[in-house]
Design a protein around this motif. Structure first.
Motif, PDB file in Angstrom:
ATOM      1  N   VAL A  93      68.823  88.799  19.943  1.00  0.00           N
ATOM      2  CA  VAL A  93      68.952  88.203  18.603  1.00  0.00           C
ATOM      3  C   VAL A  93      67.577  87.699  18.188  1.00  0.00           C
ATOM      4  CG1 VAL A  93      69.969  86.363  17.223  1.00  0.00           C
ATOM      5  CG2 VAL A  93      71.339  87.496  18.961  1.00  0.00           C
ATOM      6  N   TYR A  97      66.665  86.133  12.511  1.00  0.00           N
ATOM      7  CA  TYR A  97      68.085  86.239  12.182  1.00  0.00           C
ATOM      8  C   TYR A  97      68.822  84.965  12.554  1.00  0.00           C
ATOM      9  CZ  TYR A  97      72.789  87.824  11.624  1.00  0.00           C
ATOM     10  OH  TYR A  97      74.085  87.919  11.191  1.00  0.00           O
ATOM     11  N   PHE A  98      68.524  84.479  13.738  1.00  0.00           N
ATOM     12  CA  PHE A  98      69.166  83.272  14.268  1.00  0.00           C
ATOM     13  C   PHE A  98      68.924  82.082  13.344  1.00  0.00           C
ATOM     14  CE2 PHE A  98      68.547  79.587  17.281  1.00  0.00           C
ATOM     15  CZ  PHE A  98      69.880  79.395  17.560  1.00  0.00           C
ATOM     16  N   ARG A 100      68.002  82.075  10.219  1.00  0.00           N
ATOM     17  CA  ARG A 100      68.599  82.226   8.889  1.00  0.00           C
ATOM     18  C   ARG A 100      70.104  81.995   8.939  1.00  0.00           C
ATOM     19  NH1 ARG A 100      70.414  86.332   5.482  1.00  0.00           N
ATOM     20  NH2 ARG A 100      70.087  87.884   7.101  1.00  0.00           N
ATOM     21  N   ALA A 101      70.735  82.502  10.028  1.00  0.00           N
ATOM     22  CA  ALA A 101      72.179  82.283  10.177  1.00  0.00           C
ATOM     23  C   ALA A 101      72.472  80.786  10.224  1.00  0.00           C
ATOM     24  CB  ALA A 101      72.689  82.983  11.436  1.00  0.00           C
TER      25      ALA A 101
ATOM     26  N   ILE B 391      76.024  77.201  13.755  1.00  0.00           N
ATOM     27  CA  ILE B 391      76.660  78.512  13.644  1.00  0.00           C
ATOM     28  C   ILE B 391      78.079  78.414  14.194  1.00  0.00           C
ATOM     29  CG2 ILE B 391      76.512  80.931  14.344  1.00  0.00           C
ATOM     30  CD1 ILE B 391      73.438  80.512  14.521  1.00  0.00           C
ATOM     31  N   ARG B 395      81.227  83.432  14.675  1.00  0.00           N
ATOM     32  CA  ARG B 395      79.955  84.118  14.493  1.00  0.00           C
ATOM     33  C   ARG B 395      79.084  84.017  15.755  1.00  0.00           C
ATOM     34  NH1 ARG B 395      78.589  86.141   9.892  1.00  0.00           N
ATOM     35  NH2 ARG B 395      76.479  86.919   9.581  1.00  0.00           N
ATOM     36  N   LEU B 399      77.601  87.213  17.539  1.00  0.00           N
ATOM     37  CA  LEU B 399      76.156  87.376  17.746  1.00  0.00           C
ATOM     38  C   LEU B 399      75.808  87.558  19.214  1.00  0.00           C
ATOM     39  CD1 LEU B 399      74.440  84.876  15.296  1.00  0.00           C
ATOM     40  CD2 LEU B 399      73.859  87.286  15.602  1.00  0.00           C
ATOM     41  N   TYR B 402      76.843  91.016  20.297  1.00  0.00           N
ATOM     42  CA  TYR B 402      75.839  91.968  19.813  1.00  0.00           C
ATOM     43  C   TYR B 402      74.571  91.883  20.671  1.00  0.00           C
ATOM     44  CZ  TYR B 402      71.947  93.735  17.159  1.00  0.00           C
ATOM     45  OH  TYR B 402      70.814  94.405  16.813  1.00  0.00           O
ATOM     46  N   ALA B 403      74.156  90.652  20.963  1.00  0.00           N
ATOM     47  CA  ALA B 403      72.924  90.453  21.729  1.00  0.00           C
ATOM     48  C   ALA B 403      73.032  91.061  23.121  1.00  0.00           C
ATOM     49  CB  ALA B 403      72.610  88.963  21.838  1.00  0.00           C
TER      50      ALA B 403
END
Lengths: 252, 435
Positions: A93, A97-98, A100-101, B391, B395, B399, B402-403
């Motif tokens: 990741v 991206y992290f 901004r999330a 987060i 999500r 994430l 996905y990672a």
């Protein structure tokens, strides 16, 4: 802003916090000091909502709400930020991206509009300067392969982006050389505002040369054994912790 | 009547005219081999965790070649946006020149279909075809018996092919109930270099069966990068075997990406025949619902001082079942072998299951061979870290999942392919952002 009353917490069966009371108001910087194993990091993690600690008693009120009822993500959305002692590596990741999330989740919670990747890059350009970080860091995976100093700077970068109301810095100075320490401390100082507060958890006084606290609390064996002004930190530097431990032990 | 006698009957009714003598010969030997061994069962050690009953209990007739109605636009979504790659498209097993495109090839490099190779390089084909892949295996034998068309890539000594070659196998509704037996032969001569991508996918293909075999000769000091992207349809079956042989100082990198088919088995084998050769066999399988995917690797360290590295990762959702079997053989002569193998599986679905089995047979004494396997759920600390930044739980899980997958994609050195596969996984795991 934050009011902790008689807080007790366990890891498994073991009691770590044995009755902590602490009040933090907007604009204040509090330092929590103490020897290894005194419970300082536990206190920081409990405030952030780490699931590995069980709160067994006491109350924590944040902006008039029961903090202990909130999930970790809700606490963050309400403005609490923990700079980790050991920031977690998340290969795969990207930092961009992290961040901004996280930024968008917090904006959403504040009822603000989310930003797209282009807008976010503009915001980041400013924030990177706070911690003297290169833009290339944004494309790297979160903390993956970062040096100790880079990880800590990355924590402060996150703090700069998320603009917390209450920031808790957990041993942010550990493992930093003097230059990294200066950058991190200056970053924290730049982010200081009259309406936010900071709790600095540290073993050593040296960070407090840069981030000057209004209050210093000494934690030992799960209790605050002494509170004072910034001069208390200097006294600790000179005398060590031993002179404070015995009375705490005797009263236990 | 048993399934394999059905295939015999299908074989006997097929026309095999026009080819030189050796080819029908090879095919007849193959169908006889297939008849002798039959489909494997779970009693076979190599198939212990994978039952091919769903394939064996029906008879997939070889796909008929009739013209396709697919257009370049239809297949554009499968070409990774790369117009400067060489592209060979097979629709329902048939080569489609109108959909294929070649950038300028170095004059000495040969990229041919079997049909062309039989005319242009019959000796090469006769000499090499079927010499690498383990003919005793039922599926390989079945492929050899029924292969209708395939690709031959010949890169001469010292030539580095600049643009990757992409072979795209796509099926459509016509393929339903049919079997496809594509075949690939790659010969990289001494100090040659080539990159090959093989993609298996569908546009509404239903329950078809792909049975693919690739043979790859990596000459001394040559390098071949070989990517396999298996995105067959949800009802499809896929069995594939890649067998490489490697000369001295050669490099063979294979990556197997698996998200497709209800039942799949992918074998990637390499035989290290020359000293100081390097092989990398990596892969990712991401399954959902009741999918079953079995990855088997086999590295034979025959020559000394070779290195092998394997990283396979799996993400198993729903009631899916993943299997990884990594076999390493070290010959008594293969001293200074350096082998490392890992398999990490993330279980997301409550009913998902994984069987992971490293198998090391080491007959040399001066070797370094390790293997490691983990099976687990998402890291609690990483989840807390993300949540502590605001987060949400869902999500965060998406994430981190996905990672977990993206990490192994980092091993893909072909940047556009890596980005495309990252994109696929991103769409798969990360809920879209509100606009």
């Amino acid at each position: 802003m934050l009011k902790i009353e008689n807080l007790t917490a366990n890891v498994g069966e073991k009691a770590i916090l044995k009755g902590i009371s602490l009040s933090v108001n907007p604009g204040e910087v509090h330092a929590i000091m103490g020897p290894n194993g005194s419970g300082k990091s536990t206190l920081a993690q409990v405030i952030a909502g780490h699931p590995g600690y069980e709160v067994t008693g006491g109350t924590v009120t944040y902006d008039g709400q029961d903090l202990l009822e909130m999930d970790a993500e809700v606490r963050a959305q309400q403005g609490i930020f923990l700079a980790f002692q050991y920031p977690v590596e998340i290969p795969g990741v990207s930092n961009a991206y992290f961040l901004r999330a996280a930024y968008n989740e917090i904006r959403k919670a504040r009822g603000e509009e989310e930003v797209d990747p282009m807008e976010f890059l503009d915001i980041m350009a400013k924030k990177l300067k706070v911690v003297e970080m290169d833009e290339a860091m944004l494309q790297r995976s979160v903390n993956a392969g970062f040096s100790g100093g880079e990880k800590k700077r990355n924590e402060i970068l996150q703090m700069a982006v998320l603009e917390p109301k209450l920031a808790v810095l957990d041993e942010t100075d550990s493992g930093l050389d003097i230059d990294a320490l200066r950058i991190v401390a200056e970053g924290v100082n730049k982010l200081k505002r009259p309406d936010n507060a900071t709790i600095v958890v540290t073993h050593y006084q040296r960070l407090l040369n840069y981030i000057v606290p209004d209050f210093v609390h000494v934690l030992a064996q799960g209790r605050i054994v002494r509170s004072g002004g910034k001069e208390l930190a200097l006294e600790l530097e000179e005398k060590g912790y031993d002179w404070l431990l015995e009375p705490a032990g005797a009263s236990a | 009547m048993s399934a394999h006698s059905n295939y015999r009957e299908l074989f006997d009714t097929a026309k095999r005219g026009g080819a030189k003598d050796w080819l029908p010969h090879l095919k007849i030997a193959a169908i006889e081999q297939f008849e002798a061994v039959g489909f494997p069962t779970t009693r076979d050690e190599d198939w212990h965790f994978t039952s091919v009953t769903p394939i064996a209990e029906r008879t997939f007739r070889p796909a008929r070649s009739s013209g396709t109605t697919l257009t370049a636009e239809d297949i554009a979504r499968f070409t990774y946006g790369q117009e400067d790659w060489h592209l060979l498209v097979f629709v329902n097993g048939r080569y489609e020149p109108a959909l294929s495109s070649f950038a300028t090839l170095d004059a000495e490099v040969q990229v041919m279909t079997f049909g062309e190779a039989l005319k242009e390089a019959p000796e090469l084909l006769a000499e090499r075809l079927g010499t690498l892949a383990p003919a005793q295996q039922a599926f390989t034998a079945l492929n050899t018996a029924f292969m209708a068309d395939g690709v031959v890539i010949h890169v001469p000594k010292g030539v580095a092919l600049e643009a990757p070659i992409h072979i795209l196998y796509v099926t459509d509704a016509q393929a339903s109930g049919a079997s496809l037996h594509p075949r690939t032969l790659v010969i990289a001569e001494r100090s040659a270099q080539a990159t090959l991508i093989e993609t298996f996918t569908t546009l509404g293909g239903g329950a078809y069966f792909t049975n693919h075999v690739a043979e790859v000769v990596v000459g001394d000091n040559a390098r071949v990068d070989h990517y396999k992207v298996q995105r067959e349809g949800a009802e499809a079956f896929h069995v594939g075997t890649t067998q490489a042989t490697q000369g001295r100082d050669s490099i063979y990198h294979a990556f197997t990406f698996t998200t497709g088919a209800q039942l799949s088995r992918t074998n990637v084998y390499s035989k290290l025949l020359g000293t100081n050769a390097e092989v990398r066999l990596n892969g990712l399988y991401s399954l959902e619902e009741a999918q079953h995917a079995d990855n088997q690797t086999f590295v034979e360290h025959i020559a000394p001082a070779c290195s092998s590295r394997e990283v396979y990762k799996g993400i198993l959702d729903g009631s899916s079942h993943g299997v990884f079997n990594g076999k390493v053989y070290v010959d008594p002569q293969a001293q200074q072998t350096d082998g490392k193998q890992t398999n990490h599986t993330l279980l997301i679905g409550d009913a998902a299951r994984v069987d992971t089995k490293p198998q090391l047979e080491i007959f040399a004494d001066d070797v370094k061979c390790t293997h490691g396997a983990t099976v687990g759920r998402l890291d609690e600390l990483a989840q807390f870290y993300m949540k502590s930044r605001g987060i949400g739980a869902e999500r965060t899980r998406a994430l981190l999942t996905y990672a977990f997958a993206a990490e192994v994609l980092e091993l893909i050195e072909l940047e556009p392919l890596k980005l495309a596969l990252e994109g696929l996984l991103f769409e798969r795991f990360i809920p879209p952002e509100p606009v």
